[in-house]
Design a protein around this motif. Structure first.
Motif, PDB file in Angstrom:
ATOM      1  N   GLY A 119      18.506  59.279  78.393  1.00  9.79           N
ATOM      2  CA  GLY A 119      17.333  60.024  78.839  1.00  9.79           C
ATOM      3  C   GLY A 119      17.589  60.818  80.101  1.00  9.79           C
ATOM      4  O   GLY A 119      18.579  60.608  80.814  1.00  9.79           O
ATOM      5  N   HIS A 165      12.987  63.550  78.606  1.00  9.07           N
ATOM      6  CA  HIS A 165      13.729  63.218  77.383  1.00  9.07           C
ATOM      7  C   HIS A 165      13.904  61.712  77.320  1.00  9.07           C
ATOM      8  O   HIS A 165      14.408  61.116  78.274  1.00  9.07           O
ATOM      9  N   HIS A 182      15.104  58.258  74.754  1.00  9.00           N
ATOM     10  CA  HIS A 182      15.686  57.706  73.525  1.00  9.00           C
ATOM     11  C   HIS A 182      14.913  56.420  73.233  1.00  9.00           C
ATOM     12  O   HIS A 182      15.015  55.475  74.020  1.00  9.00           O
ATOM     13  N   HIS A 220      18.826  60.755  67.955  1.00  9.98           N
ATOM     14  CA  HIS A 220      19.062  60.975  69.378  1.00  9.98           C
ATOM     15  C   HIS A 220      17.795  60.648  70.168  1.00  9.98           C
ATOM     16  O   HIS A 220      17.721  59.599  70.780  1.00  9.98           O
TER      17      HIS A 220
HETATM   18 ZN   LIG Z   1      19.854  62.179  75.237  1.00  7.03          ZN
END
Ligand SMILES: [Zn+2]
Ligand SMILES: CSC[C@@H](O)[C@@H](O)C(=O)COP(=O)(O)O
Length: 235
Positions: free
Chosen positions: A33, A111, A113, A185
């Protein structure tokens, strides 16, 4: 302290707070992340605060976010280049963040995961998108119309990050949808500011988990058997 410096310090603190909170929820396993905030105004040359690469997110602080410019290189607050020590590299995925800022007027990108975002992307990979409809939690994405439906794109994971970044923005065709899934991902989600980006990640992750669990219950999977066994035990 100038206004710009003050805004940058506020963004650092907001990003660090989200990092530690999401790490507590196990949304950044194994150093995965990354997070960023735009500290330049939309339309001005890009200046980002971005998480350093490869760090255990549970122990990250405001000092673990680097200023980078549009060429993805670390810069000093005044804009001069810096030579970063190896442990202070910007996120390997800074290119994806930069392309999202170029494509939107957003102020923060996060972001994560998670098992649920990996599962949902795998379940719907052949369709290339997940349709979200009839869920109150869509309002967490600021989708307020009655009977609204949105399509969240799923892109294939690509090793070459500039190519991945281009693939992500190529699928960002509906400005109402503040996120893209990357297969096997994770999720990229964004918002006008850190508070909004956090809310969008939370709303998406709620819906991924719900849809995966609902499908599992419908298909009479072991999860259903467990629920039935628990219900029998309780009666
Ligand atoms: Zn990543
Ligand atoms: C388990 S690390 C996964 C990384 O390759 C990447 O996908 C990621 O999300 C974190 O990269 P980082 O460079 O630490 O920001």
């Amino acid at each position: 302290m100038t206004m710009a410096h003050h805004a940058t310090e506020q963004a650092r603190t907001a990003l660090a707070d989200i990092t530690v909170e999401f790490a507590r929820r196990r949304w950044f396993p194994g150093t995965s992340g990354n997070l960023s905030a735009r500290v330049s105004a939309p339309g001005e040359p890009l200046l980002l605060l971005v998480s350093t690469s490869g760090r255990d997110k549970a122990s990250m602080t405001a000092a673990d976010f680097l200023l980078v410019d549009g060429s993805l290189q670390p810069v000093e607050p005044g804009g001069q280049p810096v030579v970063s020590p190896a442990e202070l590299r910007p996120s390997a995925e800074t290119a994806v963040h930069a392309r999202i800022y170029e494509a939107t007027a957003c102020g923060c990108v996060v972001h994560v995961h998670t098992v649920w975002n990996n599962l949902i992307a795998e379940l719907f990979a052949s369709q290339g998108e997940v349709v979200l409809r009839d869920l109150e939690m869509l309002k967490g994405l600021d989708i307020w119309e009655e009977a609204a439906a949105i399509r969240v794109p799923i892109v294939e994971n690509l090793f070459h990050l500039p190519t991945l970044a281009a693939a992500v923005v190529a699928r960002m065709t509906d400005p109402r949808v503040p996120g893209v899934l990357i297969r096997r991902h994770g999720l990229y989600a964004w918002g006008a500011n850190p508070f909004e980006a956090k809310r969008h990640v939370e709303a998406f992750e709620f819906m991924w988990e719900y849809l995966c669990r609902w499908r599992s219950v419908q298909q009479g999977s072991p999860l259903t058997a467990l629920v039935e066994a628990a219900t029998r035990g309780a009666s």
